[in-house]
Design a protein around this motif. Structure first.
Motif, PDB file in Angstrom:
ATOM      1  N   ILE A 197      34.545  40.196  37.049  1.00  0.00           N
ATOM      2  CA  ILE A 197      35.619  39.806  37.981  1.00  0.00           C
ATOM      3  C   ILE A 197      35.402  38.358  38.436  1.00  0.00           C
ATOM      4  CG2 ILE A 197      36.811  40.331  40.132  1.00  0.00           C
ATOM      5  CD1 ILE A 197      35.911  43.172  39.977  1.00  0.00           C
ATOM      6  N   GLY A 198      36.458  37.546  38.344  1.00  0.00           N
ATOM      7  CA  GLY A 198      36.308  36.110  38.579  1.00  0.00           C
ATOM      8  C   GLY A 198      35.479  35.522  37.458  1.00  0.00           C
ATOM      9  N   ALA A 199      35.789  35.989  36.248  1.00  0.00           N
ATOM     10  CA  ALA A 199      34.965  35.676  35.066  1.00  0.00           C
ATOM     11  C   ALA A 199      35.025  34.209  34.673  1.00  0.00           C
ATOM     12  CB  ALA A 199      35.430  36.534  33.887  1.00  0.00           C
ATOM     13  N   GLY A 200      36.107  33.529  35.044  1.00  0.00           N
ATOM     14  CA  GLY A 200      36.252  32.131  34.607  1.00  0.00           C
ATOM     15  C   GLY A 200      36.300  32.065  33.087  1.00  0.00           C
ATOM     16  N   THR A 201      35.412  31.266  32.509  1.00  0.00           N
ATOM     17  CA  THR A 201      35.361  31.140  31.044  1.00  0.00           C
ATOM     18  C   THR A 201      34.497  32.238  30.420  1.00  0.00           C
ATOM     19  OG1 THR A 201      33.456  29.680  31.166  1.00  0.00           O
ATOM     20  CG2 THR A 201      35.631  28.631  31.212  1.00  0.00           C
ATOM     21  N   GLY A 202      33.913  33.092  31.279  1.00  0.00           N
ATOM     22  CA  GLY A 202      33.115  34.210  30.771  1.00  0.00           C
ATOM     23  C   GLY A 202      31.632  33.918  30.676  1.00  0.00           C
ATOM     24  N   VAL A 203      31.143  32.989  31.482  1.00  0.00           N
ATOM     25  CA  VAL A 203      29.726  32.597  31.399  1.00  0.00           C
ATOM     26  C   VAL A 203      28.803  33.804  31.585  1.00  0.00           C
ATOM     27  CG1 VAL A 203      27.903  31.217  32.463  1.00  0.00           C
ATOM     28  CG2 VAL A 203      30.179  30.243  32.184  1.00  0.00           C
ATOM     29  N   MET A 204      29.063  34.607  32.624  1.00  0.00           N
ATOM     30  CA  MET A 204      28.162  35.735  32.872  1.00  0.00           C
ATOM     31  C   MET A 204      28.259  36.773  31.755  1.00  0.00           C
ATOM     32  SD  MET A 204      27.669  38.139  36.181  1.00  0.00           S
ATOM     33  CE  MET A 204      26.267  37.353  36.924  1.00  0.00           C
ATOM     34  N   SER A 205      29.454  37.023  31.259  1.00  0.00           N
ATOM     35  CA  SER A 205      29.604  37.985  30.157  1.00  0.00           C
ATOM     36  C   SER A 205      28.907  37.474  28.897  1.00  0.00           C
ATOM     37  CB  SER A 205      31.089  38.223  29.865  1.00  0.00           C
ATOM     38  OG  SER A 205      31.673  38.934  30.920  1.00  0.00           O
ATOM     39  N   GLU A 206      28.919  36.168  28.701  1.00  0.00           N
ATOM     40  CA  GLU A 206      28.226  35.621  27.523  1.00  0.00           C
ATOM     41  C   GLU A 206      26.718  35.873  27.624  1.00  0.00           C
ATOM     42  OE1 GLU A 206      29.618  32.002  25.437  1.00  0.00           O
ATOM     43  OE2 GLU A 206      30.739  31.648  27.280  1.00  0.00           O
ATOM     44  N   ILE A 252      44.724  38.340  33.252  1.00  0.00           N
ATOM     45  CA  ILE A 252      44.983  37.507  34.427  1.00  0.00           C
ATOM     46  C   ILE A 252      45.163  38.434  35.627  1.00  0.00           C
ATOM     47  CG2 ILE A 252      46.611  35.886  35.485  1.00  0.00           C
ATOM     48  CD1 ILE A 252      47.244  34.959  32.605  1.00  0.00           C
ATOM     49  N   GLY A 253      44.456  38.133  36.719  1.00  0.00           N
ATOM     50  CA  GLY A 253      44.586  38.976  37.908  1.00  0.00           C
ATOM     51  C   GLY A 253      43.545  38.611  38.939  1.00  0.00           C
ATOM     52  N   ALA A 254      43.720  39.147  40.132  1.00  0.00           N
ATOM     53  CA  ALA A 254      42.818  38.840  41.250  1.00  0.00           C
ATOM     54  C   ALA A 254      41.980  40.059  41.603  1.00  0.00           C
ATOM     55  CB  ALA A 254      43.624  38.397  42.459  1.00  0.00           C
ATOM     56  N   ALA A 255      40.817  39.794  42.184  1.00  0.00           N
ATOM     57  CA  ALA A 255      39.889  40.854  42.578  1.00  0.00           C
ATOM     58  C   ALA A 255      40.535  41.832  43.556  1.00  0.00           C
ATOM     59  CB  ALA A 255      38.653  40.217  43.222  1.00  0.00           C
ATOM     60  N   GLU A 256      41.462  41.310  44.356  1.00  0.00           N
ATOM     61  CA  GLU A 256      42.055  42.141  45.410  1.00  0.00           C
ATOM     62  C   GLU A 256      43.120  43.102  44.866  1.00  0.00           C
ATOM     63  OE1 GLU A 256      41.772  38.867  45.382  1.00  0.00           O
ATOM     64  OE2 GLU A 256      40.762  38.196  47.215  1.00  0.00           O
TER      65      GLU A 256
END
Ligand SMILES: C[S@@+](CC[C@H](N)C(=O)[O-])C[C@H]1O[C@@H](n2cnc3c(N)ncnc32)[C@H](O)[C@@H]1O
Length: 189
Positions: free
Chosen positions: A43-52, A84-88
């Motif tokens: 959530i709030g992945a941006g470019t996906g740094v954490m998922s990478e 596309i979407g928000a955490a809330e």
């Protein structure tokens, strides 16, 4: 507000600098008991740094990302399904995910309670949550908080002990790991 829609290139090439080795070790530890095809939502992945980084720990999971900024998501790696979407107001069915990540994103959410209720809704029973963020009780954490307020961001930074209590009130069992001005949270329902 920070113009994340125009910062995709910057985060794609420099975003990983903010992740130190101990943070990545915590993330791999968090993922170590996951079995193949379990699904994780960034959530709030941006470019996906954490998922990478998570993909390097376990490349057999199903990786899904959500972020309001299309200009960030367009730099995501091909194995990351983007929305596309928000955490809330997460655009997913109830009980869709085995785990949720938030990498430097929690403090950007406008409404933390709404976001945590959405996390509870989309997590399966026994689901897990991994958070990486900056400690507002430290000097550097205060500096980042000040800078973000200048940019008109909500800057909802926590001291880890306060976030732990907050998550416990939502029913999570919580482990905090402090790394100087940064910390991680590994939590489970
Ligand atoms: C500092 S970036 C972190 C991106 C990525 N997680 C990383 O670690 O590089 C913060 C991200 O949070 C996103 N964001 C801001 N408000 C949000 C909200 N209400 N819900 C979900 N994501 C949000 C921004 O668009 C941005 O991509």
């Amino acid at each position: 507000m920070m113009p994340f829609n125009n910062l995709g290139f910057v985060f794609k090439h420099f975003g990983s600098i903010i992740y130190s080795k101990p943070i990545l070790e915590d993330l791999c530890l968090f993922l170590q008991d996951f079995s193949d095809k379990e699904s994780v939502l960034d959530i709030g992945a941006g470019t996906g740094v954490m998922s990478e980084f998570a993909y390097r720990c376990n490349d057999r999971l199903k990786f899904v990302a959500v972020d309001p900024a299309e200009g960030m998501l367009k730099y995501a790696p091909p194995y990351l399904e983007t929305h596309i979407g928000a955490a809330e107001a997460l655009p997913f069915e109830d009980s869709s995910f085995d785990a949720v990540f938030m990498g430097e994103s929690l403090h950007h959410f406008d409404d933390i309670d709404a976001a945590l209720n959405e996390v509870l809704r989309v997590l399966k029973e026994g689901g897990k949550l991994f958070i990486y963020d900056f400690d507002r009780g430290t000097f550097l954490g205060k500096c980042v908080c000040f800078m973000e307020r200048v940019f008109g961001e909500p800057a909802n930074f926590y001291e880890p002990a306060v976030l732990k209590e907050e998550l416990e009130s939502y029913g999570f069992s919580v482990t905090v790991m402090k790394h100087g001005w940064r910390y991680t949270v590994s939590a489970s329902l």
